[in-house]
Design an enzyme around this catalytic site. Sequence first.
Site, PDB file in Angstrom:
ATOM      1  NE  ARG A  88      -4.503   0.005   2.156  1.00 49.51           N
ATOM      2  CZ  ARG A  88      -5.387  -0.979   2.102  1.00 49.51           C
ATOM      3  NH1 ARG A  88      -5.013  -2.188   1.833  1.00 49.51           N
ATOM      4  NH2 ARG A  88      -6.654  -0.745   2.283  1.00 49.51           N
ATOM      5  NE  ARG A 127     -16.692  -2.943   1.534  1.00 51.14           N
ATOM      6  CZ  ARG A 127     -15.481  -2.765   0.998  1.00 51.14           C
ATOM      7  NH1 ARG A 127     -15.284  -2.943  -0.291  1.00 51.14           N
ATOM      8  NH2 ARG A 127     -14.485  -2.390   1.743  1.00 51.14           N
ATOM      9  NE  ARG A 160     -14.214  -3.408   6.579  1.00 52.08           N
ATOM     10  CZ  ARG A 160     -13.500  -3.589   5.465  1.00 52.08           C
ATOM     11  NH1 ARG A 160     -13.685  -4.664   4.723  1.00 52.08           N
ATOM     12  NH2 ARG A 160     -12.610  -2.709   5.102  1.00 52.08           N
ATOM     13  NE  ARG A 171     -10.950   1.986   4.038  1.00 47.96           N
ATOM     14  CZ  ARG A 171     -11.786   1.003   3.722  1.00 47.96           C
ATOM     15  NH1 ARG A 171     -13.072   1.121   3.957  1.00 47.96           N
ATOM     16  NH2 ARG A 171     -11.322  -0.089   3.158  1.00 47.96           N
TER      17      ARG A 171
HETATM   18  P1  AMP Z   1      -8.788  -3.337   3.152  1.00 48.74           P
HETATM   19  O1  AMP Z   1      -9.698  -4.447   3.544  1.00 48.74           O
HETATM   20  O2  AMP Z   1      -7.701  -3.755   2.223  1.00 48.74           O
HETATM   21  O3  AMP Z   1      -9.536  -2.120   2.637  1.00 48.74           O
HETATM   22  O4  AMP Z   1      -8.035  -2.873   4.491  1.00 48.74           O
HETATM   23  C1  AMP Z   1      -8.744  -2.403   5.616  1.00 48.74           C
HETATM   24  C2  AMP Z   1      -7.815  -1.602   6.513  1.00 48.74           C
HETATM   25  O5  AMP Z   1      -6.739  -2.439   6.965  1.00 48.74           O
HETATM   26  C3  AMP Z   1      -7.125  -0.412   5.848  1.00 48.74           C
HETATM   27  O6  AMP Z   1      -7.947   0.752   5.836  1.00 48.74           O
HETATM   28  C4  AMP Z   1      -5.898  -0.243   6.735  1.00 48.74           C
HETATM   29  O7  AMP Z   1      -6.235   0.358   7.965  1.00 48.74           O
HETATM   30  C5  AMP Z   1      -5.528  -1.695   7.031  1.00 48.74           C
HETATM   31  N1  AMP Z   1      -4.586  -2.249   6.010  1.00 48.74           N
HETATM   32  C6  AMP Z   1      -4.836  -3.236   5.100  1.00 48.74           C
HETATM   33  N2  AMP Z   1      -3.763  -3.493   4.357  1.00 48.74           N
HETATM   34  C7  AMP Z   1      -2.789  -2.655   4.799  1.00 48.74           C
HETATM   35  C8  AMP Z   1      -1.430  -2.424   4.423  1.00 48.74           C
HETATM   36  N3  AMP Z   1      -0.853  -3.109   3.404  1.00 48.74           N
HETATM   37  N4  AMP Z   1      -0.734  -1.476   5.099  1.00 48.74           N
HETATM   38  C9  AMP Z   1      -1.291  -0.778   6.111  1.00 48.74           C
HETATM   39  N5  AMP Z   1      -2.568  -0.932   6.511  1.00 48.74           N
HETATM   40  C10 AMP Z   1      -3.318  -1.867   5.873  1.00 48.74           C
END
Ligand code: AMP
Length: 215
Positions: A88, A127, A160, A171
């Site tokens: 990320r 969602r 969520r 985000r």
């Molecule tokens: P996602 O399901 O991929 O949208 O991730 C949900 C949340 O998890 C994000 O908003 C971040 O807070 C955290 N997160 C997921 N992947 C990462 C990553 N590679 N680096 C840092 N935080 C992450």
Amino acid sequence: MRLVLLGPPGAGKGTQARMLETKLQTPQIASGDLLRTAVRNRTALGVQAQAFMDKGALVPDDLVLGMIEERLSQSDAQSGFILDGFPRTVAQAEVLGRILAQRHEKLDRVVAITVPDEEIVKRISGRRTCRSCGAMYHVIYEPPRTVNVCNSCGGELYQREDDAEQTVRARLQVYASSTKPLLDYYGRAGFLAEVGGIGRPEQIEHRILSALGIA
Ligand code: AMP
């Protein structure tokens, strides 16, 4: 196949990664799912990560990198993987490059799914996620058979914390400032393919497979 899926939250990376997992017989590794499991199980990692996730911020690298390295070392990830949500940041991409170099491997492709911000807000705020198994639904596009009940396991569906509109906008800002630079990073390295993320999941899957030279 060693594949990274990039794109803003709500672009459909998770849906596509799960479809590709079946088609390519390659495991999906979703950093967000791994973190949410840690939060659910109240592990030390989960307890520390939760506050960042709830406000839509990135979880610090010292927590995320060990978790991903451990997951990549498992036997099912030795001949390929579909990374969803990781890397990320450019710093995470550099660590991924080093992990793969140690294994004498490199990525095959990075596919970025592009979707305009307003569409993302519409998608994510509808969602719903299953508290027990993590399955995802959408109140309009993919409703469960019974309101707020998971089709697969009967668990309760909830929104969520990080899917609330205000958090989605935060985000998107984090995506623009921290993750978008990866498009240049992987573009310069010749790995990048961009596909439009508007359409039915099967249409987008077809675009991705074409970008991978498979369809
Ligand atoms: P996602 O399901 O991929 O949208 O991730 C949900 C949340 O998890 C994000 O908003 C971040 O807070 C955290 N997160 C997921 N992947 C990462 C990553 N590679 N680096 C840092 N935080 C992450």
